[in-house]
Design an enzyme around this catalytic site. Structure first.
Site, PDB file in Angstrom:
ATOM      1  N   GLU A  21       0.847  -1.208   0.000  1.00  0.00           N
ATOM      2  CA  GLU A  21       0.000   0.000   0.000  1.00  0.00           C
ATOM      3  C   GLU A  21       0.874   1.247   0.000  1.00  0.00           C
ATOM      4  OE1 GLU A  21      -3.426   0.789   2.895  1.00  0.00           O
ATOM      5  OE2 GLU A  21      -2.023   2.411   3.372  1.00  0.00           O
ATOM      6  N   PHE A  23       0.499   5.673   0.113  1.00  0.00           N
ATOM      7  CA  PHE A  23      -0.450   6.784   0.258  1.00  0.00           C
ATOM      8  C   PHE A  23      -0.070   7.900  -0.703  1.00  0.00           C
ATOM      9  CE2 PHE A  23       2.767   7.605   3.583  1.00  0.00           C
ATOM     10  CZ  PHE A  23       3.101   8.921   3.330  1.00  0.00           C
ATOM     11  N   HIS A  84      -8.197   2.435  -3.539  1.00  0.00           N
ATOM     12  CA  HIS A  84      -9.095   2.697  -2.411  1.00  0.00           C
ATOM     13  C   HIS A  84     -10.107   3.743  -2.865  1.00  0.00           C
ATOM     14  CE1 HIS A  84      -6.102   1.492   1.006  1.00  0.00           C
ATOM     15  NE2 HIS A  84      -5.858   0.823  -0.105  1.00  0.00           N
ATOM     16  N   ASP A 116     -12.431   7.775   6.660  1.00  0.00           N
ATOM     17  CA  ASP A 116     -12.283   8.486   7.934  1.00  0.00           C
ATOM     18  C   ASP A 116     -13.081   9.777   7.849  1.00  0.00           C
ATOM     19  OD1 ASP A 116     -10.390   6.676   9.064  1.00  0.00           O
ATOM     20  OD2 ASP A 116      -8.821   7.561   7.810  1.00  0.00           O
ATOM     21  N   TYR A 280       1.685  -2.137   4.724  1.00  0.00           N
ATOM     22  CA  TYR A 280       1.495  -0.690   4.740  1.00  0.00           C
ATOM     23  C   TYR A 280       2.903  -0.105   4.631  1.00  0.00           C
ATOM     24  CZ  TYR A 280      -3.167  -1.681   6.527  1.00  0.00           C
ATOM     25  OH  TYR A 280      -4.449  -2.133   6.663  1.00  0.00           O
TER      26      TYR A 280
END
Ligand code: FAD
Length: 299
Positions: A21, A23, A84, A116, A280
């Site tokens: 993953e 970001f 995502h 979130d 992650y």
């Protein structure tokens, strides 16, 4: 490539695989740097890579960068991707646009999430004309794109900040799978026994989809503590003891952290018979690579 199918074959062949993953970086220079890193990490042969969508409640950089990154990773680096997509601040029209861009960009897999709450709001609220739960997004993707996208969803072995009742949470996870998702990626954890116990409870509740453990490497003491507090994650005493002893020495934290997380991954594979690890990466290369080397998964 269908993630859930490959994962079932992995179990049959006892052959581990892994995924990464990333970001979305905050600056365009950061985006350029991450492309270089993704290109280098491609040589480690991840099964797929995924890119977050406004994770942590940030609304900057805006989510279109996720679409751009997914398209570039598919087309320039020839890697399978999982995008995502969250419901936070996303009216129907924005969801449609994101899905169309993912489709046009060659993406075949979506991790469907509620998201979130935005940083400025304490409570999560659905956008006007948007979706309330991840399961509604899963259903919508299935209705509009048939089987084009494989869909993954999030699971919480140690509870979710808004819901700690394990049975209720497993029930909500089952609803997302019943709505059309075919695999689960979990929140990070370090307590393997609890994770395996939770997987057992999921299985007993009738969940048969592959469950992918989310692995967070440890590369710095302060950020490790910050993250486990933010996610309300239990840290086994042996982790805390070993890391506290070296907390002021970053190189030693990386070494001890790599050893602890490697042993944790071995337990997941050996005790749990789970043959896929989802890292992650936090956009870092070395800490994930060291763990994979120690697990003997790099060829
Ligand atoms: P849901 O499954 O919809 O659950 C949200 C809450 O609603 C839970 O408390 C659940 O128990 C409750 N609930 C669900 N269904 C019902 C129901 N029928 N009735 C009553 N209550 C219900 N966030 C981002 O913003 N961007 C990302 O890229 C991102 N990536 C993530 C990746 C992974 C692997 C994980 C584990 C989390 C990620 N998150 C991300 C965080 C996630 O968006 C948050 O944890 C969010 O609060 C919950 O998302 P969800 O998809 O699990 O929501």
């Amino acid at each position: 490539m269908r993630v859930s199918q490959v994962l079932k074959e992995n179990v049959r062949n006892e052959a581990p695989s892994f995924s990464f993953e990333y970001f979305v970086p905050k600056t365009s220079q950061g985006v350029q740097n991450i492309y270089e890193r993704i290109d280098r990490m491609r040589e480690l042969t991840p099964l797929f890579v995924d890119v977050t969508w406004n994770a942590g409640g940030t609304t900057k950089p805006n989510a279109t960068t996720t679409n751009e990154m997914i398209t570039k990773i598919n087309k320039s680096y020839d890697l399978d991707t999982c995008m995502h997509l969250t419901c936070t601040g996303m009216p129907r029209e924005a969801v449609d646009k994101a899905l169309k861009e993912a489709y046009d960009g060659g993406c075949r897999c979506i991790l469907a999430l509620r998201g979130d709450a935005p940083l400025e709001n304490e409570k999560w609220d659905a956008a006007q004309d948007g979706f309330l739960y991840a399961k509604d997004l899963v259903k919508y993707i299935r209705e509009n794109y048939g089987d084009h996208f494989e869909i993954g969803v999030a699971g919480y072995p140690e509870g979710h900040p808004e819901e700690h009742d394990r049975d209720l949470l497993i029930g909500h996870l089952r609803e997302k799978l019943d709505a059309g998702a075919s695999f689960v990626i979990t929140q990070m954890f370090y307590d393997v026994d609890n994770f395996l116990d939770w997987v057992k409870a999921c299985r007993e509740s009738g969940i048969t989809a592959p469950i992918i453990p989310g692995i967070m490497p440890i590369s710095q003491y302060a950020s490790f503590i910050r993250r486990v507090k933010w996610c309300d994650i239990n840290v086994p005493t042996e982790f805390l003891r070993a890391l506290e002893r070296v907390k002021d020495d970053d190189a030693a934290v990386r070494e001890v952290g790599a050893e602890l997380v490697t042993e944790m991954c071995k337990s997941i594979i050996e005790k749990g018979g789970i043959y896929h690890l989802h890292f992650y990466t936090m956009n870092l290369e070395k800490s994930t690579k060291v763990i994979l080397e120690r697990l003997g998964l790099l060829h």
